[in-house]
Motif scaffolding. Structure first.
Motif, short mmCIF file in Angstrom:
data_model
loop_
_atom_site.label_atom_id
_atom_site.label_comp_id
_atom_site.label_asym_id
_atom_site.label_seq_id
_atom_site.Cartn_x
_atom_site.Cartn_y
_atom_site.Cartn_z
N THR A 154 0.83 -1.20 0.00
CA THR A 154 0.00 0.00 0.00
C THR A 154 0.87 1.25 0.00
O THR A 154 0.58 2.22 -0.71
N GLN A 155 1.92 1.25 0.79
CA GLN A 155 2.81 2.41 0.83
C GLN A 155 3.47 2.66 -0.53
O GLN A 155 3.60 3.80 -0.97
N ALA A 156 3.86 1.58 -1.19
CA ALA A 156 4.46 1.73 -2.52
C ALA A 156 3.44 2.25 -3.52
O ALA A 156 3.76 3.10 -4.37
N ASN A 157 2.22 1.75 -3.45
CA ASN A 157 1.17 2.22 -4.36
C ASN A 157 0.89 3.70 -4.14
O ASN A 157 0.75 4.47 -5.10
N MET A 158 0.80 4.10 -2.87
CA MET A 158 0.52 5.49 -2.57
C MET A 158 1.66 6.40 -3.03
O MET A 158 1.43 7.47 -3.58
N ALA A 159 2.89 5.96 -2.80
CA ALA A 159 4.04 6.74 -3.23
C ALA A 159 4.05 6.90 -4.75
O ALA A 159 4.35 7.98 -5.27
N LEU A 160 3.73 5.84 -5.47
CA LEU A 160 3.69 5.90 -6.93
C LEU A 160 2.62 6.88 -7.39
O LEU A 160 2.86 7.71 -8.29
N LEU A 161 1.44 6.82 -6.78
CA LEU A 161 0.36 7.73 -7.17
C LEU A 161 0.74 9.18 -6.88
O LEU A 161 0.44 10.08 -7.68
N GLU A 162 1.39 9.42 -5.75
CA GLU A 162 1.79 10.79 -5.43
C GLU A 162 2.84 11.30 -6.40
O GLU A 162 2.83 12.49 -6.76
N ARG A 163 3.75 10.43 -6.84
CA ARG A 163 4.72 10.85 -7.86
C ARG A 163 4.02 11.23 -9.16
O ARG A 163 4.52 12.06 -9.92
N ARG A 164 2.88 10.60 -9.42
CA ARG A 164 2.12 10.92 -10.64
C ARG A 164 1.27 12.17 -10.47
O ARG A 164 0.59 12.58 -11.41
N GLY A 165 1.28 12.75 -9.27
CA GLY A 165 0.55 14.00 -9.07
C GLY A 165 -0.75 13.86 -8.30
O GLY A 165 -1.45 14.86 -8.10
N VAL A 166 -1.09 12.63 -7.85
CA VAL A 166 -2.30 12.46 -7.04
C VAL A 166 -2.06 13.08 -5.66
O VAL A 166 -1.04 12.83 -5.03
N ARG A 167 -3.02 13.88 -5.19
CA ARG A 167 -2.91 14.50 -3.88
C ARG A 167 -3.59 13.61 -2.85
O ARG A 167 -4.48 12.83 -3.18
N ARG A 168 -3.16 13.77 -1.59
CA ARG A 168 -3.69 12.92 -0.53
C ARG A 168 -4.06 13.77 0.68
O ARG A 168 -3.36 14.72 1.02
N VAL A 169 -5.15 13.39 1.35
CA VAL A 169 -5.51 13.95 2.64
C VAL A 169 -5.70 12.78 3.61
O VAL A 169 -6.45 11.86 3.33
N GLY A 170 -4.97 12.79 4.73
CA GLY A 170 -5.02 11.69 5.68
C GLY A 170 -4.16 10.53 5.23
O GLY A 170 -3.33 10.67 4.33
N PRO A 171 -4.34 9.37 5.87
CA PRO A 171 -5.37 9.08 6.87
C PRO A 171 -5.00 9.56 8.27
O PRO A 171 -3.84 9.86 8.54
N ASN A 172 -5.99 9.61 9.16
CA ASN A 172 -5.79 10.00 10.53
C ASN A 172 -5.53 8.79 11.41
O ASN A 172 -5.83 7.66 11.04
N GLU A 173 -4.98 9.08 12.59
CA GLU A 173 -4.85 8.02 13.59
C GLU A 173 -6.12 7.94 14.42
O GLU A 173 -6.80 8.95 14.63
#
Length: 407
Positions: free
Chosen positions: A138-157
Motif C-alpha cells: 500500500t505504501q508503494a502504491n501510494m508513493a507511486l500515485l503521489e509521484r504521478r501527481g495524485v494529492r492525498r488527505v489523511g489518513p488520521n490516527e
C-alpha cells in the motif's frame, strides 16, 4: 478568501469505494453542496454495501453512476465524459484495493475506468485497517500515485472499526473540504502560467572508460525541487537532469542526460525559455580521450588521464543572444568566502542571479535535506536562513514570479 468563495461554482466527481468510512462521504457531499459545489458520484459495488444509491442521489441531486455497462448511463454520460466533466476527482474513501488498481492502471469497473480516463486532478482520502495502510504494498502504491501527481488527505490516527488503533481512519469531512479548497486555492495561484522554464539538476558523469567516470556528490534534490516549485506556479518546465535516484517532479518534462556536453545540447534544444535555472553540479573537466575498453592494471602504474575543459552551460545560456532567457539564474557551490566568490562568478558568467551555498565538508548540503543560500542580484545580496530544500525551491520560485510581475 473563505472556502465558500473558493469552492462556489466548482464541480467535483466523488468516487465512493467500499469501506465503513463511506458513511462520512454522505456528510462530505452535504458540506460541499453548502459551499456551492456541484457533486456527481460514482459508487462502487462494494461502496453500495455501506451507503445506498438513493441516499447519495438525494444528497447530490444527480444520477449516481455504478455500472460500467449501463446503456442508459453510457448514452447520457459516458465514462470518458464523466471522468472529465469535473474540476476535481475526489476518492473518499480510497480503499487499499482501489489505490492498488489505480497504481496498476486497471479499468475493471466504472470507478477504476473513470480514474484511468480522467485528465483532471485527483485527491484521495485513504481509509483502511492500520496494517493494510502500513503494508509495503500500500505504501508503494501510494508513493507511486503521489509521484504521478495524485494529492492525498489523511489518513488520521484513531480507533478502527475493527478495534485496532493507528493510522488508517479516513479524514473527517471538513478536513477533506479544506483539502479540496486548498487544491483550488493552489490552482488559482499560478503567476507563472504561460511562462517556459528550463532547469538543470543533478551531477554529470564524465566517462573514463566504459565502467568508470568522473562525477561529484550532487544528489539533484535542490534542482528537482526547483523544477517542481516552478511547475506548481504554472510554468511549463523542462528539467534537464544528470543521473539521480529521484522521481521526476510532477508536471515537468524531464530530459535525462549523463555528460556536460549532453546537458548543454539538451538545454539549447529547450530554448526559447523565459527563465533558466542552472542548479546542476556540472563537472568542470572530462577525460580528453575516454577509453572504449576498461582500463586494466598492467604493472606499469596508473594511466595518465589528460583532461579537457567542459562547456560552460551557465555562461553559454547567459550569452545566447536573441534566444537568451529573460532571467538566467546560476548556482555557486563554494567552499570558502561564499558570497564574494559567487558575486564574482555572477559578473564573470553574465547571468542575472546567483544562488550561492556552502558545500564544505560537514555542511551536508550535497545529498542532505537542508540548504543555506544567499541570493545575489545586481541590487544586492539576500541571505536566507537554513531551510529545507523544498522551502528554498518554493522561495526561489516565488522570487522568479515576482520578477516577471515587475518587468
Amino acid at each position: 478568501m473563505t472556502d465558500h468563495a473558493i469552492l462556489s461554482g466548482k464541480r467535483v466527481l466523488l468516487v465512493i469505494a467500499g469501506g465503513i468510512a463511506a458513511y462520512k462521504s454522505l456528510d462530505l457531499i452535504r458540506r460541499l453542496r453548502e459551499r456551492g459545489v456541484t457533486v456527481r458520484a460514482v459508487l462502487t459495488n462494494a461502496g453500495g454495501r455501506f451507503v445506498t444509491p438513493l441516499s447519495v442521489q438525494a444528497l447530490t441531486e444527480h444520477t449516481v453512476y455504478q455500472d460500467l455497462w449501463s446503456l442508459t448511463d453510457e448514452s447520457e454520460m459516458g465514462h470518458i465524459q464523466l471522468s472529465r466533466a469535473a474540476d476535481l476527482v475526489v476518492v473518499a474513501p480510497a480503499t487499499a484495493d482501489l489505490l492498488a488498481r489505480m497504481a496498476a492502471g486497471m479499468a475493471d469497473d466504472l470507478a477504476a475506468t473513470v480514474l484511468l480516463a480522467t485528465d483532471k486532478p485527483v485527491l484521495v482520502a485513504p481509509a483502511m485497517n492500520v496494517r493494510m495502510w502500513q503494508h509495503p504494498a500500500t505504501q508503494a502504491n501510494m508513493a507511486l500515485l503521489e509521484r504521478r501527481g495524485v494529492r492525498r488527505v489523511g489518513p488520521n490516527e484513531g480507533v478502527m472499526a475493527c478495534n485496532e488503533y493507528g493510522p488508517g481512519r479516513m479524514s473527517e469531512p471538513m478536513e477533506i473540504v479544506d483539502a479540496i479548497a486548498a487544491h483550488f486555492a493552489d490552482a488559482a495561484h499560478k503567476p507563472l502560467a504561460g511562462r517556459r522554464a528550463l532547469v538543470t539538476s543533478g551531477p554529470t558523469h564524465e566517462p573514463i572508460d566504459p565502467v568508470r567516470y568522473i562525477a561529484n556528490r550532487s544528489s539533484g534534490k535542490q534542482g528537482h525541487a526547483i523544477a517542481g516549485a516552478l511547475a506548481r506556479l504554472g510554468a511549463a518546465v523542462t528539467l534537464v537532469s544528470g543521473p539521480t535516484r529521484l522521481p521526476d517532479p510532477p508536471g515537468c518534462a524531464v530530459v535525462p542526460i549523463e555528460t556536460a556536453r549532453e546537458m548543454l545540447a539538451a538545454c539549447e534544444a529547450a530554448l526559447p525559455a523565459d527563465v533558466a535555472v542552472c542548479a546542476a553540479a556540472v563537472a568542470d573537466w572530462r577525460v580528453a580521450g575516454a577509453s572504449d575498453r576498461k582500463l586494466k592494471k598492467d604493472g606499469g602504474g596508473p594511466p595518465a588521464l589528460a583532461l579537457a575543459e567542459n562547456p560552460d552551460i551557465l555562461a553559454t545560456l547567459s550569452k545566447a543572444g536573441e534566444r537568451r532567457p529573460a532571467l538566467v539564474v546560476g548556482f555557486a557551490a563554494e567552499t570558502g568566502d561564499v558570497v564574494a566568490t559567487a558575486t564574482a562568478k555572477r559578473a564573470r558568467k553574465g547571468c542575472d542571479w546567483i544562488v550561492a551555498n556552502d558545500v564544505s565538508l560537514g555542511t551536508t548540503t550535497f545529498g542532505g535535506a537542508d540548504n543555506t543560500v544567499h541570493l545575489i542580484r545586481e541590487s544586492g545580496v539576500e541571505s536566507w536562513p537554513t531551510m529545507g530544500k523544498d522551502a528554498v525551491a518554493a522561495r526561489l520560485a516565488e522570487a522568479v514570479a515576482a520578477h516577471f510581475q515587475t518587468v
